[in-house]
Each structure stands twice: as C-alpha cells, then as structure tokens.
Scaffold this motif. Structure first.
Motif, PDB file in Angstrom:
ATOM      1  N   UNK A   1       0.291  -0.080  -4.441  1.00 31.69           N
ATOM      2  CA  UNK A   1      -0.547  -0.915  -2.680  1.00 31.69           C
ATOM      3  C   UNK A   1      -0.348  -0.744  -2.229  1.00 31.69           C
ATOM      4  N   UNK A   2       0.118  -0.988  -0.955  1.00 29.97           N
ATOM      5  CA  UNK A   2      -0.064  -1.995   0.487  1.00 29.97           C
ATOM      6  C   UNK A   2      -0.701  -1.997   1.281  1.00 29.97           C
ATOM      7  N   UNK A   3      -1.314  -3.226   2.134  1.00 33.45           N
ATOM      8  CA  UNK A   3      -2.524  -2.458   3.042  1.00 33.45           C
ATOM      9  C   UNK A   3      -1.615  -3.861   4.373  1.00 33.45           C
ATOM     10  N   UNK A   4      -1.680  -3.124   4.685  1.00 33.64           N
ATOM     11  CA  UNK A   4      -1.162  -4.048   6.223  1.00 33.64           C
ATOM     12  C   UNK A   4      -2.604  -4.216   7.184  1.00 33.64           C
ATOM     13  N   UNK A   5      -3.258  -5.435   8.113  1.00 29.53           N
ATOM     14  CA  UNK A   5      -3.575  -5.862   8.823  1.00 29.53           C
ATOM     15  C   UNK A   5      -3.663  -6.436   9.073  1.00 29.53           C
ATOM     16  N   UNK A   6      -4.270  -6.435  10.586  1.00 34.44           N
ATOM     17  CA  UNK A   6      -3.729  -6.998  11.413  1.00 34.44           C
ATOM     18  C   UNK A   6      -4.800  -8.797  10.695  1.00 34.44           C
TER      19      UNK A   6
END
Length: 217
Positions: A1-6
């Motif tokens: 899984x890959x999570x893109x966050x600010x």
C-alpha cells in the motif's frame, strides 16, 4: 500500500488516513506531498491524485484507490478485521460510527476558525459562539462514549479505535488554540497526544521545512 498525505503540520485529514493505516497493522509506504506551494497546481494533476481531484489523503492498494479518510478507515477495516477499528459491542459500534460520521461532516466553525497547526500555540485566542457550540457538542459526545463504553482503557471506547482517529486532529486544535477542557476530556486528550503514533506525527510535523502562510494566524 502507498499513502499520499499532505503537510503533517497542517493536514488534519492526512493525519486521519495515516492513523488508519497504522491501526490496520498492514505495511504501507507514506509519501508526504507539500500542499499549496508553487508546484502544487501541477503536482495535483499527477496520476496518483487524479482519482481524488487533487485531494489528500489518497491510499493506493494495488489497483484499488481510496480517498477520503473515513472511506480509508472502512477499506482497511474490510481488509483486516472490523474489530481493529470499531467496538465489538453493536450498541457501542453504533455510537462510534455516528460520532465518526458527525465529525466527518460537521463542526464547520471549528474547522474554519481553528485550522490545524501543530507547531503553534495561541494563548490569546477568543472562542466565537459558533466554535463554543462545536466544542460543547464534541465534549458531550466524548462524555457519553467514555461513560458508557470507555471503562476498558483511556480512549473513547476503551481501546484505540476509528472514533479516536476521527477526533485526533480536533485534540491538536484544542491544544494549539488553548481551549480549556474539563478533567475527563483533558485526560482523554493527553492519552491521544501521548500515543506513540501521535508523538511520531507531531515530531515529524515540527521538523517539516514548509510554512503555508494562509494557515498561519
């Protein structure tokens, strides 16, 4: 899984998505993307952000893509075990789901007037009547959850759950803006802020080099 966050200092919804991934126990890669800098208009058009129209967090799980923090919680609960996120007791689960949904959709004055900023402390903040009403509603929800279902631990429903994930950024706002809390709520807030994942997030937020002037008071 890959999570893109600010930015961890400012992005409350990113915090929720990140905590959900941590709660799942599944391995994931986090990618922090600075928001609202000069490159952001072009960056948000990248393929990884297209499904969410440039919003964060975005979770890619193989070919599946999930955005919106509450949707990420539900996706990960289905991927693992719902007991990781929601109380086993169906009555408690009903309250937890309702609280999470209300947090997801409501409390607009609090969001608008008290933006998340983990590096700042404002001692002179004056609470508007609308924010005061939001705070009182949140405290009433916390009080009900703790009184009815919180005997098994320091969190809303005893053990750390999706409800805590949804309210965690609110607790950082209460700290930032110096909002005084009653004893039970202060104890709960300290339990959240002292959680190892929250400590890790706060340290990373303070170490970030980016400053978004529109989110500074």
């Amino acid at each position: 899984m890959k999570l893109y966050i600010g930015n961890k200092n400012y992005s409350s919804w990113s915090l929720r998505g990140w905590l959900a991934c941590k709660q799942s126990g599944l391995p994931f890669e986090e990618v922090v993307v600075p928001l609202y800098d000069e490159a952001w208009p072009e960056r948000r058009q990248a393929p990884e952000f297209q499904p969410s129209a440039g919003k964060v967090p975005v979770l890619w799980d193989g070919e599946a893509v999930v955005w919106d923090s509450l949707a990420i919680i539900d996706w990960l609960a289905d991927r693992t075990h719902r007991d990781r996120f929601w109380p086993k007791d169906p009555v408690a689960a009903a309250l937890a789901r309702s609280m999470a949904a209300e947090m997801h959709a409501g409390f607009l004055p609090l969001r608008r007037e008290c933006g998340m900023n983990m590096r700042q402390r404002y001692d002179d903040f004056s609470v508007s009547p609308e924010v005061h009403q939001d705070v009182m509603r949140i405290l009433s929800l916390w009080a009900e959850a703790r009184a009815r279902f919180g005997r098994g631990g320091p969190f809303l429903f005893g053990s750390f759950s999706a409800a805590d994930i949804m309210f965690a950024p609110v607790i950082t706002r209460f700290q930032t803006y110096g909002i005084t809390l009653p004893g039970f709520a202060q104890a709960y807030s300290e339990a959240i802020l002292g959680h190892e994942w929250m400590v890790d997030w706060a340290e990373a937020a303070k170490a970030e080099p980016w400053v978004i002037e529109r989110f500074e008071r």
